[in-house]
Enzyme design. Structure first.
Site, mmCIF file in Angstrom:
data_model
loop_
_atom_site.group_PDB
_atom_site.id
_atom_site.type_symbol
_atom_site.label_atom_id
_atom_site.label_comp_id
_atom_site.label_asym_id
_atom_site.label_seq_id
_atom_site.Cartn_x
_atom_site.Cartn_y
_atom_site.Cartn_z
ATOM 1 N N LYS A 22 -102.054 71.374 52.451
ATOM 2 C CA LYS A 22 -103.373 71.948 52.291
ATOM 3 C C LYS A 22 -103.788 73.482 52.405
ATOM 4 O O LYS A 22 -104.138 74.036 51.588
ATOM 5 C CB LYS A 22 -104.305 71.264 53.530
ATOM 6 C CG LYS A 22 -105.575 72.008 53.739
ATOM 7 C CD LYS A 22 -106.619 71.643 54.935
ATOM 8 C CE LYS A 22 -106.224 72.285 56.070
ATOM 9 N NZ LYS A 22 -106.556 73.530 56.579
ATOM 10 N N ASN A 23 -102.961 74.111 53.229
ATOM 11 C CA ASN A 23 -102.992 75.703 53.361
ATOM 12 C C ASN A 23 -102.212 76.421 52.366
ATOM 13 O O ASN A 23 -102.274 77.627 52.299
ATOM 14 C CB ASN A 23 -102.547 75.998 54.929
ATOM 15 C CG ASN A 23 -103.468 75.270 55.941
ATOM 16 O OD1 ASN A 23 -104.769 74.940 55.533
ATOM 17 N ND2 ASN A 23 -103.105 75.473 57.115
ATOM 18 N N CYS A 116 -112.919 75.023 61.225
ATOM 19 C CA CYS A 116 -112.701 74.716 62.700
ATOM 20 C C CYS A 116 -113.110 75.729 63.620
ATOM 21 O O CYS A 116 -112.778 76.774 63.338
ATOM 22 C CB CYS A 116 -111.358 74.273 62.819
ATOM 23 S SG CYS A 116 -110.726 72.813 62.232
ATOM 24 N N ARG A 121 -112.729 83.902 65.415
ATOM 25 C CA ARG A 121 -112.337 84.171 64.046
ATOM 26 C C ARG A 121 -113.020 85.167 62.984
ATOM 27 O O ARG A 121 -113.607 84.764 62.098
ATOM 28 C CB ARG A 121 -112.423 82.624 63.499
ATOM 29 C CG ARG A 121 -111.818 81.485 64.002
ATOM 30 C CD ARG A 121 -111.739 80.307 63.289
ATOM 31 N NE ARG A 121 -110.648 80.195 62.373
ATOM 32 C CZ ARG A 121 -110.107 79.144 61.546
ATOM 33 N NH1 ARG A 121 -110.817 78.099 61.644
ATOM 34 N NH2 ARG A 121 -108.904 79.161 60.608
ATOM 35 N N ILE A 123 -113.688 88.481 60.459
ATOM 36 C CA ILE A 123 -112.832 88.625 59.018
ATOM 37 C C ILE A 123 -112.893 90.068 58.977
ATOM 38 O O ILE A 123 -112.769 90.726 57.885
ATOM 39 C CB ILE A 123 -113.650 88.003 57.867
ATOM 40 C CG1 ILE A 123 -115.194 88.489 57.791
ATOM 41 C CG2 ILE A 123 -113.454 86.470 57.931
ATOM 42 C CD1 ILE A 123 -115.704 88.158 56.509
ATOM 43 N N ASP A 124 -112.791 90.783 59.949
ATOM 44 C CA ASP A 124 -112.710 92.201 60.030
ATOM 45 C C ASP A 124 -111.381 92.918 59.179
ATOM 46 O O ASP A 124 -111.317 93.719 58.386
ATOM 47 C CB ASP A 124 -112.696 92.808 61.605
ATOM 48 C CG ASP A 124 -111.441 92.350 62.284
ATOM 49 O OD1 ASP A 124 -110.855 93.161 63.134
ATOM 50 O OD2 ASP A 124 -111.257 91.270 62.278
ATOM 51 N N ASP A 305 -101.058 75.188 64.684
ATOM 52 C CA ASP A 305 -101.775 73.911 64.156
ATOM 53 C C ASP A 305 -100.890 72.733 64.672
ATOM 54 O O ASP A 305 -101.417 71.603 64.528
ATOM 55 C CB ASP A 305 -101.622 73.938 62.701
ATOM 56 C CG ASP A 305 -102.769 75.196 61.990
ATOM 57 O OD1 ASP A 305 -102.349 75.359 60.736
ATOM 58 O OD2 ASP A 305 -103.698 75.564 62.960
ATOM 59 N N ILE A 327 -102.743 82.208 69.899
ATOM 60 C CA ILE A 327 -103.535 82.601 68.350
ATOM 61 C C ILE A 327 -105.061 82.539 68.589
ATOM 62 O O ILE A 327 -105.626 83.331 67.931
ATOM 63 C CB ILE A 327 -102.968 81.608 67.250
ATOM 64 C CG1 ILE A 327 -101.314 81.779 67.226
ATOM 65 C CG2 ILE A 327 -103.535 82.146 66.118
ATOM 66 C CD1 ILE A 327 -100.680 82.171 66.296
ATOM 67 N N ARG A 397 -110.134 66.297 56.480
ATOM 68 C CA ARG A 397 -110.132 67.576 55.822
ATOM 69 C C ARG A 397 -108.577 67.982 55.490
ATOM 70 O O ARG A 397 -108.469 68.857 54.646
ATOM 71 C CB ARG A 397 -110.546 68.598 56.617
ATOM 72 C CG ARG A 397 -112.324 68.575 56.831
ATOM 73 C CD ARG A 397 -112.836 69.661 57.681
ATOM 74 N NE ARG A 397 -112.080 70.919 57.215
ATOM 75 C CZ ARG A 397 -111.868 71.813 58.134
ATOM 76 N NH1 ARG A 397 -112.059 71.808 59.283
ATOM 77 N NH2 ARG A 397 -111.180 72.952 57.818
#
Ligand code: EPZ
Length: 417
Positions: A22-23, A116, A121, A123-124, A305, A327, A397
């Site tokens: 997926k990633n 998720c 999280r 996005i800077d 993950d 993380i 997903r």
């Protein structure tokens, strides 16, 4: 609502061919709009997140279709540069389209991504990288609009090896004049797969897999074909299920290097691991031993993950295991649900202590997120009696036909849609 029905206590046995990643798929789908292109992608998993990316591509005016595990994209017809909130909120990776749109159209209009809920999280780092390449960025609440008159090369220092920020910077840099150097880049295998695709479409990119990635000029191609790498987190999940149920499973079509840290800990817990690079077999007699401390880290460290599924495999291990999640701030959401099966887990901040118990007993659970839901499936397979998991579509997903995949290994599981 998806409902997983699991009757635990079966040993998993057999061969499993691991799905595409997926990633790795998602950033490549975004990269397909960098230039006018026709591309074929093979081994693309059939997932809700992949479908969401295809709908974004279609919304932008591209032709984008999936037939089984083949995806065909024609981005020569791209006509838009804005993505509506309802498409952005479906997954985190929608934000990767920002770099690609800026490179192709010189502008992008989108909102903060979904995905998720594992913590803040922000996005800077994404926005900072794009800004350094000349993008003017306006944030108005959740809306973000970026515009650039002349995208140029830049020296980008990531204070944290963010996977997404590395991918966004790589995509935007493909549209810039001059060289971009990303220092402190993420080193995940998915970044190397993206580099391979960018090279296929004519970009000069090097260094993926290391902390320094260089992106130079572009000789646009009009056609590209790529096979998606296997999913190291799905492979880790099946390996943990085999360990938890006392099974013997051979994983095929994988690159065991990509999840060697997971295999290392399963071996430490008492599993026999036979590694042939393109296949790996995991054998366990079911009574695992605790493994001391596990710390999640950016690649090549232990993947965050795989943290929930390793936790699930160790619930009945003899002794105490400590997991430190470095993380994400909020990645123990599966814990209260696992406790309902009889697990003994104590959490404080980002540390979880798992004291092994003799038995787990099936009950009703609610999936919290993608990997948390997968962990509940692994624990349900090791529990006595029936476990029923209510799942608002989290697991599908990231896992393709997971019920069929586990049933093929002897699990008593079915998914009610
Ligand atoms: C990718 O997410 C993966 N998703 C995640 O997998 C994975 O957990 C994560 O990398 C870490 O390995 C995809 O590839 C689609 P990050 P991403 O940017 O890119 C902070 C799954 O289960 N950060 O590396 O969103 C951030 O808050 C998913 O398949 C900033 O502070 O992860 C986090 O604490 C879940 N500012 C840390 O960095 C930024 O601008 C890692 O995030 C960006 C990130």
């Amino acid at each position: 609502m998806d409902i997983w029905h699991i009757r635990g206590g079966q040993r998993l046995e057999g061969i499993s061919f691991v799905q595409g990643s997926k990633n790795a798929s998602l950033p490549i789908l975004a990269a397909s709009i960098l230039i006018p292109l026709r591309c074929e992608l093979h081994n693309v998993p059939k997932l809700r997140d992949v479908d969401a990316a295809l709908r974004i591509l279609r919304h932008l005016g591209c032709r984008a279709e999936q037939w089984g595990n083949e995806v065909y994209i024609d981005s020569t017809t791209l006509s838009g540069s804005s993505i509506p909130h309802q498409l952005m909120e479906e997954m985190r990776s929608s934000v990767i389209f920002m770099g690609a749109l800026i490179a192709r159209c010189g502008e992008a209009r989108l909102s903060l991504p979904g995905g998720c809920q594992l913590g803040r999280r922000p996005i800077d780092l994404h926005l900072d990288a794009l800004h350094r390449m000349g993008a003017e960025i306006e944030e108005d609440g959740a809306e973000i609009s970026c515009r650039v008159s002349k995208l140029h090369g830049a020296d980008i220092l990531l204070r944290y090896p963010s996977v997404g920020a590395t991918e966004n910077a790589m995509l935007a840099a493909c549209g810039g004049k001059g060289e971009t150097v990303i220092h402190g880049a993420a080193r995940e295998p998915e970044i190397e797969a993206l580099q391979e695709f960018l090279r296929t479409i004519g970009a000069e990119v090097s260094g993926a897999g290391s902390e320094t990635i260089r992106i130079g000029g572009m000789r646009p191609q009009d056609h590209a074909v790529q096979r998606i790498i296997p999913d190291r987190i799905v492979a880790s999940t099946i390996a943990c299920a085999a360990a938890a149920t006392g099974g013997h499973v051979e994983l095929r079509g994988i690159d065991s290097k990509h999840f060697s840290t997971v295999l290392h800990f399963l071996n430490k817990a008492g599993c026999d691991i036979i590694n042939n690079n393109r296949s790996v077999s995991i054998r366990s007699d079911g009574r695992l031993r605790a493994i001391g401390e596990v710390v999640t880290e950016p690649y090549p460290g232990f993947p965050t993950d795989a943290q929930p599924v390793l936790m699930a495999a160790l619930l009945r291990a003899q002794g105490k295991t400590v997991i430190r999640e470095t993380i994400f701030e909020n990645r123990f959401r599966q814990v209260p649900e696992l406790r309902r099966l009889g697990a003994d887990i104590r959490c404080s901040g980002r540390t979880a202590e798992i004291q092994g118990v003799d038995f787990l007993h099936g009950t009703a659970l609610t999936a919290t997120d993608l990997r948390g839901g997968a962990a509940m499936i692994v624990a349900g397979l090791a529990a006595e009696g029936e476990t029923v998991i209510c799942d608002a579509g989290h697991v599908t997903r990231g896992y393709e036909s997971f019920d069929l995949c586990l049933r093929a290994l002897g699990a008593d599981i079915y998914l009610e849609y």
